[in-house]
Enzyme design. Structure first.
Site, PDB file in Angstrom:
ATOM      1  CG  ASP A 194      -2.057   0.900   1.176  1.00  0.00           C
ATOM      2  OD1 ASP A 194      -2.134   1.687   0.207  1.00  0.00           O
ATOM      3  OD2 ASP A 194      -2.912   0.845   2.075  1.00  0.00           O
ATOM      4  CG  ASP A 228      -3.661   3.921  -2.977  1.00  0.00           C
ATOM      5  OD1 ASP A 228      -4.516   3.023  -3.183  1.00  0.00           O
ATOM      6  OD2 ASP A 228      -3.816   4.812  -2.131  1.00  0.00           O
ATOM      7  CD  GLU A 229      -5.716  -0.906  -0.959  1.00  0.00           C
ATOM      8  OE1 GLU A 229      -5.483  -1.897  -0.231  1.00  0.00           O
ATOM      9  OE2 GLU A 229      -6.558  -0.044  -0.686  1.00  0.00           O
TER      10      GLU A 229
END
Lengths: 398, 386
Positions: free
Chosen positions: A11, A106-107
């Site tokens: 993350d 973003d993860e």
């Protein structure tokens, strides 16, 4: 269960804020808040850890954040600047294994089982990924390593910012026990409130509640809650390889829908969501399909193959609406039980630009897709959809 | 009616007017060809109500008259006959045509010429004389860019506008724009601005073929119909009513990168790329790279998921104000269409991957050609992930 801890959750730390700090290093150490719009209806997308100390959280109205943190630096989110970094991040992950499941810009989850010979232990892979993200993108990432996605997610959160937490197989329950109940995915504010009344504050407290009690209180989710509290979670990392051959959305109406305006509005919303899915997968479609069901089970599908690939909601809607008007008229405009819109014959995302066209239409579409990816389908709706709100018994099958 | 006509003349005439026969029409007689005696010759005519073609063939007229015969039947029949004299006769008050040629005798059911749609005659209006070679070339460089679907009817036509002794033809389908500029031998008596169906011009180019005689274009005073007249053939078309978009603003006057390449080499690489692009998205990617002293290059590539990819390179004289490689992607068909309309050398001018690509024919020194007039072709690119 002899499962090895090979699932990694990575993350990016405060992604949007980190990106802003890259181009404005002078803001480092300050409470920085990135919002989707800074006006009265703006919502916090991401905030720096400094801002979190003031109680600012993502998804909070910007107006509330300003009360909590009046001296913070408020910036408007800029997806066009973040998107390349997001693509680079996912590309780094795919260097280690093809089994990557993106969970947003973003993860992502990775399963690195079987790659030890190449890249070392899962913990070493996680460390390499973090180092590459820092070196190549210039921002930090946190990672969690465990035997499943659930525990890895909690572990990466526990390590934030810029941390790495490894939970060996068999130690999941032990790792979760001291953590606050809200750290367990699927426990939202409402569930937490109910649990608090039962005297449950930590995940360890939850582990001690008999499964039967939870089932009695929460129905079938009770069983799931019990398993998750013990760190049991079976869903594998799904790489989505063998790309989708089609993207579609359907809606079954609680009561057969006679209103053309509403049917069109629903179709419009489906076009928006199909377009967002296409954007996420970087695909465009050559064929648009409409599905209609009249009670009780008379189902028909109509499709049209377009001269060029399309990926914008407007284009999908236009094609779908034309099919709908014709098919509905052929069926005497009877009430409709189900309506669905699909895109097939997917190909590389590309748009044939029109003479005199500026790129603004496409940019808008990409921004909408970006918002949906981060905040879910509901974050943006067409005005037309709001005039025709979902009724209680309607079920989207999405 | 009684006429004698040579088989080969009749066959040629039928082939010419057959292009205007309606294929699917609610008016059955438009599937027929009109046969009429006309000032000592046999006039053949056909129309689908959008365009009409008439051809005159030499014949020996024994008895004046007119009739209509199913086009498909008469054309197929005449094309199989030996090269000999065809006798064509309609006995008084008969609805059947009698045909005799060599040792064949046949009767064909006809329909009354009175019921055949009247083909407009254009006697007054503006007249423009056109050189057949220049006209044909201009048409061939422009007509393919007209829209084939009629969601915007004006775009299915070619816009023709005169200014003094200049005549400009333009067509656009929303994704590309072709503009051809020719000089007239004589300025028309008044300025003309009309939209002619692209299909009519396509037929005209076919009729002109290698003809040397000038073509007269006549537009009626109401500006609703156009006539193209040659010695033995006339084409009449309904003009498209409406306003053609102002296209001049769509032709960029500046560029940051310009590549001059051989049309033949570019065509070859585009054809190779098209093979790889056809199973996928039909996208051809171009990269224009200056050579820094060495010859520059244009690379042409295509790829298809699950099949593979190809990149070809050709020499190019590159002019670049950025110094960086420029990229632009086109739909396979739009690229091959414009290249097929050109010969010699072509300049491709561009500014960014998401703005117009401009193609211009140039001479060996890279200068814009002005022999048969100016030509410019603008293609909007495909916006792709690079």
């Amino acid at each position: 269960m002899a499962v090895a801890a090979t699932v990694i959750h990575v993350d990016l730390d405060a992604f949007f804020v980190s990106m802003e700090l890259l181009r404005r290093p002078e803001l480092r150490g300050k409470p920085v808040i990135v919002g989707g719009g800074l006006g009265p209806r703006g919502v916090v997308n991401t905030c720096s850890y400094e801002a979190r100390r003031f109680g600012v959280r993502s998804a909070m109205p910007v107006s509330r954040a300003r009360q909590l943190c009046p001296h913070g630096v408020y910036l408007e989110s800029d997806f066009t600047f973040y998107a390349p970094a997001s693509r680079q991040f996912h590309a780094i992950l795919r260097d280690f294994t093809p089994v990557v499941e993106p969970a947003g810009a973003d993860e992502a989850y990775l399963d690195v089982a079987g790659t030890e010979q190449l890249f070392g232990t899962p913990a070493e892979v996680a460390a390499s990924i973090r180092a590459r993200v820092r070196g190549e993108i210039g921002i930090t990432a946190s990672a969690g390593v465990s035997a499943n996605k659930l525990v890895s997610k909690v572990a990466s959160d526990a390590g934030k910012p810029d941390g790495l937490v490894v939970v060996e197989a068999g130690h999941e329950a032990e790792f979760l026990a001291p953590r606050a109940i809200r750290e367990l995915p699927m426990v939202g504010p409402k569930t937490a409130e109910v649990l608090r009344l039962l005297g449950v504050h930590t995940i360890g407290d939850l582990q001690r509640v008999p499964a039967a009690t939870l089932v009695a209180r929460f129905g079938r989710h009770g069983r799931e809650l019990h398993d998750r509290a013990h760190g049991r979670f079976d869903a594998p990392v799904h790489s989505g390889r063998g790309e989708a051959k089609s993207v579609s959305r359907e809606m079954t109406f609680g009561e057969d829908e006679p209103d053309g305006e509403r049917l069109r509005a629903v179709l419009r919303g489906q076009a928006e969501r199909v377009a967002a899915d296409l954007a996420k997968q970087q695909r465009s479609a050559r064929t648009v399909t409409l599905k209609l069901r009249f009670p009780p089970f008379e189902t028909l599908t109509r499709s049209v193959t377009l001269p060029g690939p399309v990926d914008l909601a407007d284009e999908l809607f236009q094609a779908g609406a034309a099919l709908f008007e014709r098919a509905w008229a052929e069926h005497d405009r009877r009430p409709v039980r189900l309506i669905g819109l699909g895109a097939t014959q997917l190909q590389e995302r590309a748009r044939q630009l029109q003479l005199g066209e500026t790129m603004q239409t496409s940019r808008l579409a990409e921004t909408v897709a970006g918002l949906r990816e981060r905040f879910g389908d509901g974050v943006l709706r067409r005005g037309a959809e709001l005039r025709a709100p979902r009724r209680a018994n309607d079920t989207p099958e999405e | 009616m009684k006429v004698q006509v040579l088989q080969e003349n009749l066959q040629r005439g039928l082939a010419i007017v057959g292009r205007a026969v309606a294929t699917r029409s609610t008016l059955p007689i438009t599937a027929n060809v009109l046969f009429a005696t006309d000032k000592g010759r046999l006039k053949l005519a056909a129309t689908d109500l959008d365009i009409a073609l008439s051809a005159w063939v030499g014949a020996k007229i024994d008895n004046e008259g007119a009739t209509t015969i199913p086009s498909r039947l008469i054309s197929d029949f005449v094309s199989q006959l030996p090269p000999a004299t065809v006798n064509l006769e309609i006995p008084e008050r008969s609805r059947q045509v009698k045909l005799e040629c060599a040792r064949n005798e046949s009767t064909i059911n006809s329909m009354d010429a009175e019921d055949f749609p009247r083909i407009p005659e254009i006697k007054d209006g503006v007249s423009i004389e056109l050189d057949p070679r220049v006209l044909r070339r201009a048409i061939e460089r422009v007509e393919f860019a007209a829209a084939s679907d009629d969601s915007r009817p004006v775009l299915t036509g070619v816009h023709i506008k005169t200014e003094g002794d200049r005549l400009t033809m333009a067509s656009a389908d929303g994704f590309r724009l072709a503009v051809s500029d020719v000089t007239l031998a004589k300025a028309p008596s008044e300025a003309v601005e009309v939209i002619i169906p692209a299909r009519a011009l396509r037929e005209l180019a076919r009729l002109i073929a290698d003809a040397n005689e000038p073509v007269e274009m006549r537009i009626n005073p109401q500006r609703t119909q156009v006539l193209f007249a040659m010695t033995d053939v006339e084409l009449v078309a309904q003009l498209i009513q409406g306003t053609f978009p102002n296209y001049n603003q769509l032709i960029p006057s500046e560029y940051t990168t310009r590549a001059v390449v051989s049309v033949d080499e570019f065509k070859r690489e585009a054809r190779i790329a098209a093979i790889f692009a056809r199973d996928g998205s039909g996208i051809i990617r171009l990269q224009l790279q200056a050579g820094n002293g060495m010859p520059g290059k244009l690379s042409v590539s295509a790829r298809a998921d699950e099949i593979g990819d190809n990149t070809g390179e050709i020499d190019a004289e590159i002019e670049s104000s950025t110094g960086e490689a420029a990229k632009i992607a086109f739909n396979t068909r739009y690229l091959s269409d414009v290249l097929n309309a050109l010969t010699g050398k072509v300049a491709l001018e561009m500014t960014s991957p998401s703005s117009q690509g401009v193609f211009r024919p140039v001479d060996d020194q890279g200068r814009t050609l002005d022999e048969d007039g100016n030509y410019v072709h603008v293609v909007m690119p495909m916006f792709v992930q690079w």
